[in-house]
Design an enzyme around this catalytic site. Structure first.
Site, mmCIF file in Angstrom:
data_model
loop_
_atom_site.group_PDB
_atom_site.id
_atom_site.type_symbol
_atom_site.label_atom_id
_atom_site.label_comp_id
_atom_site.label_asym_id
_atom_site.label_seq_id
_atom_site.Cartn_x
_atom_site.Cartn_y
_atom_site.Cartn_z
ATOM 1 N N PHE A 1 -9.315 -4.451 3.273
ATOM 2 C CA PHE A 1 -7.905 -4.829 3.112
ATOM 3 C C PHE A 1 -7.469 -5.600 4.356
ATOM 4 C CE2 PHE A 1 -3.493 -4.525 2.106
ATOM 5 C CZ PHE A 1 -3.400 -4.142 0.781
ATOM 6 N N PHE B 1 -7.067 3.664 4.136
ATOM 7 C CA PHE B 1 -7.008 5.030 3.609
ATOM 8 C C PHE B 1 -8.408 5.613 3.427
ATOM 9 C CE2 PHE B 1 -6.320 8.247 0.304
ATOM 10 C CZ PHE B 1 -5.188 8.890 0.791
ATOM 11 N N THR C 1 3.572 -3.487 2.366
ATOM 12 C CA THR C 1 3.454 -2.290 1.527
ATOM 13 C C THR C 1 4.599 -1.308 1.715
ATOM 14 O OG1 THR C 1 2.141 -0.344 1.008
ATOM 15 C CG2 THR C 1 1.944 -1.187 3.238
ATOM 16 N N HIS D 1 4.116 1.725 1.015
ATOM 17 C CA HIS D 1 3.486 2.997 1.387
ATOM 18 C C HIS D 1 2.739 2.910 2.721
ATOM 19 C CE1 HIS D 1 0.478 1.196 -1.405
ATOM 20 N NE2 HIS D 1 -0.419 1.763 -0.648
HETATM 21 N N1 INI Z 1 -4.848 -0.720 3.173
HETATM 22 C C1 INI Z 1 -4.945 -1.267 4.400
HETATM 23 O O1 INI Z 1 -5.994 -1.140 5.044
HETATM 24 N N2 INI Z 1 -3.905 -1.965 4.931
HETATM 25 C C2 INI Z 1 -2.736 -2.135 4.261
HETATM 26 O O2 INI Z 1 -1.806 -2.792 4.820
HETATM 27 C C3 INI Z 1 -2.626 -1.579 2.960
HETATM 28 N N3 INI Z 1 -1.443 -1.799 2.179
HETATM 29 O O3 INI Z 1 -0.660 -2.692 2.528
HETATM 30 O O4 INI Z 1 -1.211 -1.161 1.152
HETATM 31 C C4 INI Z 1 -3.706 -0.848 2.424
HETATM 32 N N4 INI Z 1 -3.641 -0.283 1.198
HETATM 33 C C5 INI Z 1 -4.794 0.179 0.488
HETATM 34 C C6 INI Z 1 -5.199 1.594 0.869
HETATM 35 O O5 INI Z 1 -5.790 1.625 2.157
HETATM 36 C C7 INI Z 1 -6.226 2.149 -0.128
HETATM 37 O O6 INI Z 1 -7.372 1.339 -0.125
HETATM 38 C C8 INI Z 1 -5.677 2.251 -1.544
HETATM 39 O O7 INI Z 1 -4.427 2.943 -1.557
HETATM 40 C C9 INI Z 1 -6.666 3.023 -2.466
HETATM 41 O O8 INI Z 1 -6.907 4.344 -1.974
#
Ligand code: INI
Length: 154
Positions: free
Chosen positions: A23, A58, A87, A89
Site C-alpha cells: 500500500f 495492517f 483513509t 480508518h
Molecule cells: N494500508 C497502508 O499501509 N497505508 C494506508 O494508508 C492504508 N489506507 O489508507 O487505508 C492502508 N490500508 C490497508 C490496510 O493496511 C490493510 O491492508 C487492509 O485493511 C486489509 O486488511
C-alpha cells in the site's frame, strides 16, 4: 564507574528480515531502498537480507511475528506508509500496526523495528521518504543494527 552498553553500528554477519507494505508502494519502495542502503553500508551482506511484501501496514505485524519467531533473523524491519488523507480508518491501521509490531518484538525477543511513516498528507510521506527529510527507511535500518548489537550484550 558505571558500566555503559552501546550498540555498535556494525552489521557484518547479521541477518535481517525486511517486511514492506505494498500500500502506497511508491513511498514504501523508497523506504525499502533506504533500509537496504543502511544495512549494506554498515557491513551487511545482501544475501543475508530477506525482503517480504505484504498488502498493507495492517498486515505487517503478522509477517513480523512469523519472521521474528523463525529464528532465522537477528532483527526484523517493518516498512509502511499510512496517510491520513487517504483513509478514514487511518487510526485503526496505524494503531494496529504499531501495537502489533511492538507485540511481535516483545513476544519473540527479536528486535522488530517500526519503520512505518504515519502522515497527514501524501506530501509529508514523500518528504519522509528522503526528499526534504532523511529517509525514514535508512533510519529504521540503522536502528535495527544498533538495537541488535545492544541486545547481544544484555
Ligand atoms: N494500508 C497502508 O499501509 N497505508 C494506508 O494508508 C492504508 N489506507 O489508507 O487505508 C492502508 N490500508 C490497508 C490496510 O493496511 C490493510 O491492508 C487492509 O485493511 C486489509 O486488511
Amino acid at each position: 564507574m558505571a558500566q555503559e552498553i552501546h550498540g555498535a553500528l556494525q552489521a557484518e554477519g547479521l541477518k535481517f528480515g525486511l517486511i514492506v507494505s505494498r500500500f502506497n508502494e511508491f513511498i514504501t519502495s523508497k523506504l525499502r531502498d533506504g533500509a537496504l542502503d543502511a544495512l549494506v553500508r554498515h557491513g551487511a551482506d545482501e544475501e543475508d537480507i530477506t525482503v517480504v511484501w505484504v498488502p498493507g501496514a495492517f498486515e505487517l505485524p503478522l509477517a513480523a511475528q512469523a519472521m521474528a519467531r523463525s529464528g532465522k533473523y537477528d532483527a526484523v524491519i517493518a516498512i509502511g506508509a499510512v496517510i491520513r488523507g487517504s483513509t478514514p480508518h487511518f487510526d485503526f491501521v496505524a494503531g494496529e500496526a504499531a501495537k502489533g509490531l511492538a507485540k511481535a518484538g516483545m513476544d519473540s525477543g527479536v528486535p522488530v523495528i517500526f519503520g512505518v511513516v504515519t502522515c497527514e498528507t501524501l506530501e509529508d510521506a514523500v518528504e519522509r521518504a528522503g526528499t526534504r527529510m532523511p529517509n525514514r527507511g535508512f533510519e529504521a535500518g540503522v536502528t535495527a543494527i544498533e538495537i541488535t548489537n545492544v541486545m547481544r550484550q544484555l
